[in-house]
Design a protein around this motif. Sequence first.
Motif, short mmCIF file in Angstrom:
data_model
loop_
_atom_site.label_atom_id
_atom_site.label_comp_id
_atom_site.label_asym_id
_atom_site.label_seq_id
_atom_site.Cartn_x
_atom_site.Cartn_y
_atom_site.Cartn_z
N ALA A 30 0.82 -1.22 0.00
CA ALA A 30 0.00 0.00 0.00
C ALA A 30 0.84 1.26 0.00
O ALA A 30 0.38 2.32 -0.41
CB ALA A 30 -0.94 0.00 1.21
N ASN A 35 -4.70 0.05 -2.80
CA ASN A 35 -5.97 -0.41 -3.39
C ASN A 35 -6.07 -0.14 -4.88
O ASN A 35 -7.14 0.23 -5.37
CB ASN A 35 -7.15 0.30 -2.71
N ASN A 36 -4.94 -0.24 -5.57
CA ASN A 36 -4.91 0.01 -7.01
C ASN A 36 -5.42 1.40 -7.40
O ASN A 36 -6.01 1.61 -8.46
CB ASN A 36 -5.70 -1.06 -7.75
N THR A 37 -5.19 2.38 -6.52
CA THR A 37 -5.59 3.76 -6.82
C THR A 37 -4.54 4.46 -7.67
O THR A 37 -4.78 5.56 -8.18
CB THR A 37 -5.73 4.60 -5.52
N GLN A 50 -11.73 6.94 -0.15
CA GLN A 50 -10.88 5.79 0.17
C GLN A 50 -10.51 5.78 1.65
O GLN A 50 -10.57 4.74 2.31
CB GLN A 50 -9.58 5.85 -0.66
#
Lengths: 365, 365
Positions: A30, A35-37, A50
């Motif tokens: 992270a 979260n793949n942001t 988020q």
Amino acid sequence: MTNYSSNRKLYFGAGPASLPEEVLQEAAAAVVNFNNTGLSILEIPHRGKQFIAVLEEANALVKELCGLNDNHEVLWMQGGGRLQFCMIPMNFLNQEKTAGYIDSGHWAHEAAKAAAYYGNTQIIASSKTENYNQLPLLPESIDPSLAYLHFTTNNTIYGTQWTTEPKTSVPLIADMSSDFLSCQRNFSDYGMFYACAQKNIGPAGVTLVVVRKDFLEKGNSNLPEMLSYAQHVKQQSLLNTPPVFAVYVSLLMLRWTKRQSLAFLENTNNEKATLLYTELERNSLFTPNIINENHRSKMNVCFKAINETAEKGFLAFSKNKDVEGIEGHRSAGGFRVSLYNAVTLAAVKKLIAFLQEYEQVYLKQ
Amino acid sequence: MTNYSSNRKLYFGAGPASLPEEVLQEAAAAVVNFNNTGLSILEIPHRGKQFIAVLEEANALVKELCGLNDNHEVLWMQGGGRLQFCMIPMNFLNQEKTAGYIDSGHWAHEAAKAAAYYGNTQIIASSKTENYNQLPLLPESIDPSLAYLHFTTNNTIYGTQWTTEPKTSVPLIADMSSDFLSCQRNFSDYGMFYACAQKNIGPAGVTLVVVRKDFLEKGNSNLPEMLSYAQHVKQQSLLNTPPVFAVYVSLLMLRWTKRQSLAFLENTNNEKATLLYTELERNSLFTPNIINENHRSKMNVCFKAINETAEKGFLAFSKNKDVEGIEGHRSAGGFRVSLYNAVTLAAVKKLIAFLQEYEQVYLKQ
């Protein structure tokens, strides 16, 4: 997920404490991409959806694990236990009242010392003259007019622990920094409890505060926002930028705690402590510091060696076996083995094997 | 070193801010195994030699980058700027004195509000009635008997920035949260300055405080340890468990800052801001909020669109281009593009290209 190489040691530090490797791997990922942001957890906006989701899930998990309903509010704050030592009297003590403190160790004592700057305090029980090597005897009755009664559930430095709450009608405030979520408690009975995260629930840099609404409503209001629990509640931990990463790692730990279950962790913690204390009583080289079995901490097992040769010898021997973090606190000396939730039963068994192995080595010298 | 997949976006958030990818990768690796210790940076003891080395290097880098000698002390604290708003008057204001505050924006105002709980305060200049869309005009002379004069070097929400210090013999205290180490300042002139890390120097969860020894010595002593700067100095940021990870990431950022050099960063920041303001003045769809060029922030460029269609249109258009974090503060609306040190010149040029591309799209609609 790519995993970093870890090469883990057997770690028994008193805090910042050991964390499960799965939590560390998820936290590390992270830091680069949350979260793949396409953003790091260090970069995401603290008021964005988020992070709001992180906060809400963490709050819900604290309530679920503690069996709390909406009568209690959950806050994520900064400044460790020490800032709470100041904020508690600022918020809950006034000229007409006295606050009660149980003096069972260094941090309990520091909490009372800070409160004395803000109003009248009364030490209702102390084991200071016994060097905190036992829990203080509580008086049969506690003055019901006290503003609150503050105590420390687990004394990290000396290795004592309360397993039950003091019987009183006075609102209870507890510093649970070093045993929160290591065992069941009657959490709903508390006016407030708090825990810096770096023992069982996360990394250093965030402090969990849980406060009962009806108790909070009776608190003082003439305070700058930053020092007012009511304002932090109103802003739901977003009065200013929270320590986003530390809250996120705490969420990972809360999820891990739920997966393990609090009952399982409590049983395992009991087993870990029993095995280690039993070995310390058997082993001819070591003795537990706390004699009274009912006062012994299941989180921090403090013990001493029969002489300096054995003390230094075991420190060197265990270091060779990749054991870290077993030196006693600088004010107490000897050894302190911390058995927080993330310390496995297998790790404790290995340590016990080393204690036994070293005993053989020592006796043959 | 194994690298996590990052898939980076073009991020212009106001804080927590963008961090360089090399820093994120190094921080991520340390979360699993710090310096090949076999422990996570989240687990290492805060009084152990590994973390003491982190603290000492970070302190030395702050002093080197700011051109400070041993007359100033460096502290790593928690609670953000807001806790400093309370601690400053607790430590430096007393019954006989008045503290001066320059009210140039939301945070400057909050600092003055908190101080009023602890003593007499005087707003010596304010641009509140102009909605903070300019810097306030300073009086020709400032009462030399003030305990201190507090100001905010950069106003994150409104996008104004002081490039020079107020001329006064009164000890200066500055909140440099959003422009620290983005440009040179006469750091040695300050009685105290502070910066929450999450803009140019690290992640949320740690606040840098630098205080001049002779100023500190005149401060109040009747305070609980946790709220006393003198005690934090005495304990060299280890009065209680510091936010270890946040301090470590700040060290990584300080090393990165030194590699880039402060002069290079300042030049690049000037170039980034000039390019963007120039485009905003040229572009028929957008206007900068701050008219006076000398008052414009180089860190937070605030602007508005000519109408709601253009505003919503560009937000959607830029999101499609993987641009994040350009919405204005919820109290100001419009756009805010933050150009902190880790935002590259290339990123700003891309954003400018998107502003131009969108203008074409809009005009053809």
